[in-house]
Design a protein around this motif. Structure first.
Motif, PDB file in Angstrom:
ATOM      1  N   HIS A   1     -10.095 -22.228   9.703  1.00  0.00           N
ATOM      2  CA  HIS A   1      -8.795 -22.113   9.050  1.00  0.00           C
ATOM      3  C   HIS A   1      -8.843 -21.282   7.775  1.00  0.00           C
ATOM      4  CE1 HIS A   1      -8.223 -25.481  11.781  1.00  0.00           C
ATOM      5  NE2 HIS A   1      -6.934 -25.321  11.652  1.00  0.00           N
ATOM      6  N   ALA A   2     -10.025 -20.950   7.307  1.00  0.00           N
ATOM      7  CA  ALA A   2     -10.138 -20.142   6.094  1.00  0.00           C
ATOM      8  C   ALA A   2     -10.721 -18.757   6.369  1.00  0.00           C
ATOM      9  CB  ALA A   2     -11.029 -20.862   5.074  1.00  0.00           C
ATOM     10  N   SER A   3     -11.526 -18.664   7.422  1.00  0.00           N
ATOM     11  CA  SER A   3     -12.239 -17.404   7.664  1.00  0.00           C
ATOM     12  C   SER A   3     -11.336 -16.218   7.987  1.00  0.00           C
ATOM     13  CB  SER A   3     -13.267 -17.586   8.787  1.00  0.00           C
ATOM     14  OG  SER A   3     -12.638 -17.945   9.995  1.00  0.00           O
ATOM     15  N   PRO A   4     -10.243 -16.369   8.773  1.00  0.00           N
ATOM     16  CA  PRO A   4      -9.449 -15.176   9.093  1.00  0.00           C
ATOM     17  C   PRO A   4      -8.946 -14.431   7.866  1.00  0.00           C
ATOM     18  CG  PRO A   4      -8.843 -16.974  10.548  1.00  0.00           C
ATOM     19  CD  PRO A   4      -9.760 -17.552   9.520  1.00  0.00           C
ATOM     20  N   ALA A   5      -8.417 -15.160   6.889  1.00  0.00           N
ATOM     21  CA  ALA A   5      -7.898 -14.493   5.691  1.00  0.00           C
ATOM     22  C   ALA A   5      -9.013 -13.778   4.931  1.00  0.00           C
ATOM     23  CB  ALA A   5      -7.211 -15.512   4.785  1.00  0.00           C
ATOM     24  N   ILE A   6     -10.154 -14.457   4.769  1.00  0.00           N
ATOM     25  CA  ILE A   6     -11.278 -13.851   4.052  1.00  0.00           C
ATOM     26  C   ILE A   6     -11.820 -12.643   4.810  1.00  0.00           C
ATOM     27  CG2 ILE A   6     -13.623 -14.251   3.201  1.00  0.00           C
ATOM     28  CD1 ILE A   6     -12.851 -17.180   2.807  1.00  0.00           C
ATOM     29  N   ILE A   7     -11.934 -12.771   6.125  1.00  0.00           N
ATOM     30  CA  ILE A   7     -12.459 -11.675   6.940  1.00  0.00           C
ATOM     31  C   ILE A   7     -11.551 -10.461   6.865  1.00  0.00           C
ATOM     32  CG2 ILE A   7     -12.903 -10.965   9.328  1.00  0.00           C
ATOM     33  CD1 ILE A   7     -13.847 -13.856   9.824  1.00  0.00           C
ATOM     34  N   TYR A   8     -10.256 -10.677   7.004  1.00  0.00           N
ATOM     35  CA  TYR A   8      -9.337  -9.546   6.995  1.00  0.00           C
ATOM     36  C   TYR A   8      -9.313  -8.834   5.644  1.00  0.00           C
ATOM     37  CZ  TYR A   8      -7.366 -10.653  11.559  1.00  0.00           C
ATOM     38  OH  TYR A   8      -7.198 -10.860  12.891  1.00  0.00           O
ATOM     39  N   VAL A   9      -9.319  -9.613   4.566  1.00  0.00           N
ATOM     40  CA  VAL A   9      -9.255  -9.010   3.236  1.00  0.00           C
ATOM     41  C   VAL A   9     -10.541  -8.264   2.899  1.00  0.00           C
ATOM     42  CG1 VAL A   9      -9.093  -9.532   0.763  1.00  0.00           C
ATOM     43  CG2 VAL A   9      -7.543 -10.636   2.364  1.00  0.00           C
ATOM     44  N   THR A  10     -11.678  -8.721   3.415  1.00  0.00           N
ATOM     45  CA  THR A  10     -12.959  -8.094   3.075  1.00  0.00           C
ATOM     46  C   THR A  10     -13.362  -6.991   4.055  1.00  0.00           C
ATOM     47  OG1 THR A  10     -14.123  -9.856   4.266  1.00  0.00           O
ATOM     48  CG2 THR A  10     -13.844 -10.125   1.888  1.00  0.00           C
ATOM     49  N   LEU A  11     -13.010  -7.132   5.335  1.00  0.00           N
ATOM     50  CA  LEU A  11     -13.497  -6.186   6.338  1.00  0.00           C
ATOM     51  C   LEU A  11     -12.435  -5.225   6.863  1.00  0.00           C
ATOM     52  CD1 LEU A  11     -15.802  -8.530   8.484  1.00  0.00           C
ATOM     53  CD2 LEU A  11     -16.477  -6.919   6.700  1.00  0.00           C
ATOM     54  N   ASN A  12     -11.175  -5.610   6.792  1.00  0.00           N
ATOM     55  CA  ASN A  12     -10.122  -4.758   7.336  1.00  0.00           C
ATOM     56  C   ASN A  12      -9.556  -3.874   6.228  1.00  0.00           C
ATOM     57  OD1 ASN A  12      -7.383  -3.924   8.253  1.00  0.00           O
ATOM     58  ND2 ASN A  12      -7.957  -5.131  10.048  1.00  0.00           N
ATOM     59  N   ASP A  13      -9.801  -2.555   6.345  1.00  0.00           N
ATOM     60  CA  ASP A  13      -9.396  -1.626   5.291  1.00  0.00           C
ATOM     61  C   ASP A  13      -7.881  -1.590   5.104  1.00  0.00           C
ATOM     62  OD1 ASP A  13     -12.022  -0.865   4.773  1.00  0.00           O
ATOM     63  OD2 ASP A  13     -12.012   0.633   6.369  1.00  0.00           O
ATOM     64  N   THR A  14      -7.135  -1.595   6.199  1.00  0.00           N
ATOM     65  CA  THR A  14      -5.676  -1.513   6.103  1.00  0.00           C
ATOM     66  C   THR A  14      -5.098  -2.734   5.407  1.00  0.00           C
ATOM     67  OG1 THR A  14      -5.622  -0.230   8.157  1.00  0.00           O
ATOM     68  CG2 THR A  14      -3.552  -1.231   7.421  1.00  0.00           C
ATOM     69  N   ILE A  15      -5.532  -3.923   5.826  1.00  0.00           N
ATOM     70  CA  ILE A  15      -5.010  -5.147   5.213  1.00  0.00           C
ATOM     71  C   ILE A  15      -5.478  -5.267   3.773  1.00  0.00           C
ATOM     72  CG2 ILE A  15      -5.126  -7.672   5.307  1.00  0.00           C
ATOM     73  CD1 ILE A  15      -5.115  -7.491   8.313  1.00  0.00           C
ATOM     74  N   ARG A  16      -6.719  -4.830   3.486  1.00  0.00           N
ATOM     75  CA  ARG A  16      -7.205  -4.889   2.103  1.00  0.00           C
ATOM     76  C   ARG A  16      -6.362  -4.008   1.194  1.00  0.00           C
ATOM     77  NH1 ARG A  16     -12.153  -4.138   3.005  1.00  0.00           N
ATOM     78  NH2 ARG A  16     -12.308  -1.888   2.657  1.00  0.00           N
ATOM     79  N   ARG A  17      -6.022  -2.802   1.668  1.00  0.00           N
ATOM     80  CA  ARG A  17      -5.180  -1.911   0.852  1.00  0.00           C
ATOM     81  C   ARG A  17      -3.820  -2.539   0.593  1.00  0.00           C
ATOM     82  NH1 ARG A  17      -7.084   2.164   4.314  1.00  0.00           N
ATOM     83  NH2 ARG A  17      -5.061   2.187   5.375  1.00  0.00           N
ATOM     84  N   GLU A  18      -3.203  -3.115   1.651  1.00  0.00           N
ATOM     85  CA  GLU A  18      -1.886  -3.726   1.479  1.00  0.00           C
ATOM     86  C   GLU A  18      -1.957  -4.961   0.581  1.00  0.00           C
ATOM     87  OE1 GLU A  18       0.974  -2.503   2.467  1.00  0.00           O
ATOM     88  OE2 GLU A  18      -0.066  -0.762   3.292  1.00  0.00           O
ATOM     89  N   PHE A  19      -3.045  -5.725   0.701  1.00  0.00           N
ATOM     90  CA  PHE A  19      -3.223  -6.914  -0.133  1.00  0.00           C
ATOM     91  C   PHE A  19      -3.328  -6.530  -1.607  1.00  0.00           C
ATOM     92  CE2 PHE A  19      -6.250  -9.726  -2.330  1.00  0.00           C
ATOM     93  CZ  PHE A  19      -5.559 -10.917  -2.279  1.00  0.00           C
ATOM     94  N   LEU A  20      -4.166  -5.555  -1.907  1.00  0.00           N
ATOM     95  CA  LEU A  20      -4.323  -5.114  -3.297  1.00  0.00           C
ATOM     96  C   LEU A  20      -3.033  -4.499  -3.829  1.00  0.00           C
ATOM     97  CD1 LEU A  20      -7.896  -3.506  -3.114  1.00  0.00           C
ATOM     98  CD2 LEU A  20      -7.262  -5.701  -4.141  1.00  0.00           C
ATOM     99  N   LYS A  21      -2.324  -3.789  -2.967  1.00  0.00           N
ATOM    100  CA  LYS A  21      -1.069  -3.164  -3.385  1.00  0.00           C
ATOM    101  C   LYS A  21      -0.002  -4.207  -3.680  1.00  0.00           C
ATOM    102  CE  LYS A  21       2.424   0.146  -1.785  1.00  0.00           C
ATOM    103  NZ  LYS A  21       2.827   1.040  -0.659  1.00  0.00           N
TER     104      LYS A  21
ATOM    105  N   VAL B   1      -0.468  -7.694  -4.242  1.00  0.00           N
ATOM    106  CA  VAL B   1      -0.830  -8.725  -5.212  1.00  0.00           C
ATOM    107  C   VAL B   1      -1.183  -8.143  -6.566  1.00  0.00           C
ATOM    108  CG1 VAL B   1      -2.419 -10.628  -5.694  1.00  0.00           C
ATOM    109  CG2 VAL B   1      -1.620 -10.233  -3.350  1.00  0.00           C
ATOM    110  N   PHE B   2      -2.009  -7.097  -6.574  1.00  0.00           N
ATOM    111  CA  PHE B   2      -2.519  -6.560  -7.841  1.00  0.00           C
ATOM    112  C   PHE B   2      -1.912  -5.208  -8.219  1.00  0.00           C
ATOM    113  CE2 PHE B   2      -5.952  -9.232  -6.085  1.00  0.00           C
ATOM    114  CZ  PHE B   2      -6.077 -10.145  -7.119  1.00  0.00           C
ATOM    115  N   ARG B   3      -0.987  -4.706  -7.396  1.00  0.00           N
ATOM    116  CA  ARG B   3      -0.341  -3.411  -7.661  1.00  0.00           C
ATOM    117  C   ARG B   3      -1.366  -2.283  -7.767  1.00  0.00           C
ATOM    118  NH1 ARG B   3       4.619  -4.625  -5.992  1.00  0.00           N
ATOM    119  NH2 ARG B   3       5.428  -6.493  -7.030  1.00  0.00           N
ATOM    120  N   VAL B   4      -2.420  -2.391  -6.968  1.00  0.00           N
ATOM    121  CA  VAL B   4      -3.467  -1.368  -6.954  1.00  0.00           C
ATOM    122  C   VAL B   4      -3.351  -0.597  -5.650  1.00  0.00           C
ATOM    123  CG1 VAL B   4      -5.942  -0.910  -6.967  1.00  0.00           C
ATOM    124  CG2 VAL B   4      -4.994  -2.742  -8.392  1.00  0.00           C
ATOM    125  N   THR B   5      -3.250   0.720  -5.744  1.00  0.00           N
ATOM    126  CA  THR B   5      -3.113   1.554  -4.560  1.00  0.00           C
ATOM    127  C   THR B   5      -4.416   2.284  -4.291  1.00  0.00           C
ATOM    128  OG1 THR B   5      -0.757   1.887  -5.048  1.00  0.00           O
ATOM    129  CG2 THR B   5      -1.800   3.416  -3.480  1.00  0.00           C
TER     130      THR B   5
END
Length: 207
Positions: free
Chosen positions: A163-183, A185-189
């Motif tokens: 129940h916790a691994s999918p979110a961590i995996i996507y944010v750390t390994l998936n480049d597209t989701i990581r970019r959208e997450f940073l954009k 939450v943190f306004r980083v592009t």
């Protein structure tokens, strides 16, 4: 819901690879369809099936809380959760088939070439599948034998990690989701990687 989400993940990946020429058109629809399916299935289980409770003896969530001093057929029938049992068996069977198909399609698509993007996606799916399938297998085993305590503990750890691994995996390994997450939450592009850009251009040129 976790089982439904994992099956939807693999199904979406297989459909995206099989119809990669139309990936840009169908991926968003697949995502919303999967979310709707997961929510519908989860709420149906929640409202229309017997409640399952955590049992410290088996260290697992099982329908029968073992609260009766004298076991009886009436008590067994009251706590019986057929959908829960079928869910685990169907999930394990479908995951074996989907994972095999997905592995063959990825190998055929690579054609001997090492693709960082396809390898990353395969690793993500494999990790998510491992935790969920491990839990389902142990829960299925409870209906046949009483596993050792370390196996029960391993199943509980897998259930928790699932129940916790999918979110961590996507944010750390998936480049597209990581970019959208940073954009978001943190306004980083972040600029897309060269391989991602090349893949996107290749898709458009193919279409």
């Amino acid at each position: 819901m976790a089982c439904a989400a994992t099956m939807s993940l693999f199904s979406n990946r297989i459909i995206s690879i099989g119809f990669r020429k139309y990936a840009d058109v169908i991926e968003k629809k697949l995502a919303y369809t999967s979310i709707s399916f997961v929510l519908f299935y989860g709420f149906y289980i929640y409202w229309f099936t017997p409640t399952i409770v955590y049992n410290s003896v088996f260290m697992a969530w099982i329908p029968d809380p073992l609260s009766e001093e004298v076991p009886s057929e009436e008590a067994a029938a009251m706590y019986k959760n057929t959908i829960q049992a079928w869910n685990n068996w169907v999930f394990v069977t479908c995951m074996f088939i989907l994972f095999s198909v997905y592995f063959i399609m990825v190998k055929r698509l690579a054609k001997g070439q090492k693709s960082k993007a396809s390898r990353s996606i395969f690793i993500q799916c494999s990790i998510i599948c491992f935790f969920n399938t491990g839990t389902a297998l142990i829960y299925n085993a409870l209906a046949i034998v009483t596993p050792a305590e370390w196996i029960l503990a391993f199943g509980q750890i897998c259930w928790t990690c699932n129940h916790a691994s999918p979110a961590i995996i996507y944010v750390t390994l998936n480049d597209t989701i990581r970019r959208e997450f940073l954009k978001t939450v943190f306004r980083v592009t972040l600029a897309p990687k060269i391989e991602d850009a090349t893949t996107s251009l290749a898709k458009k040129s193919t279409i």
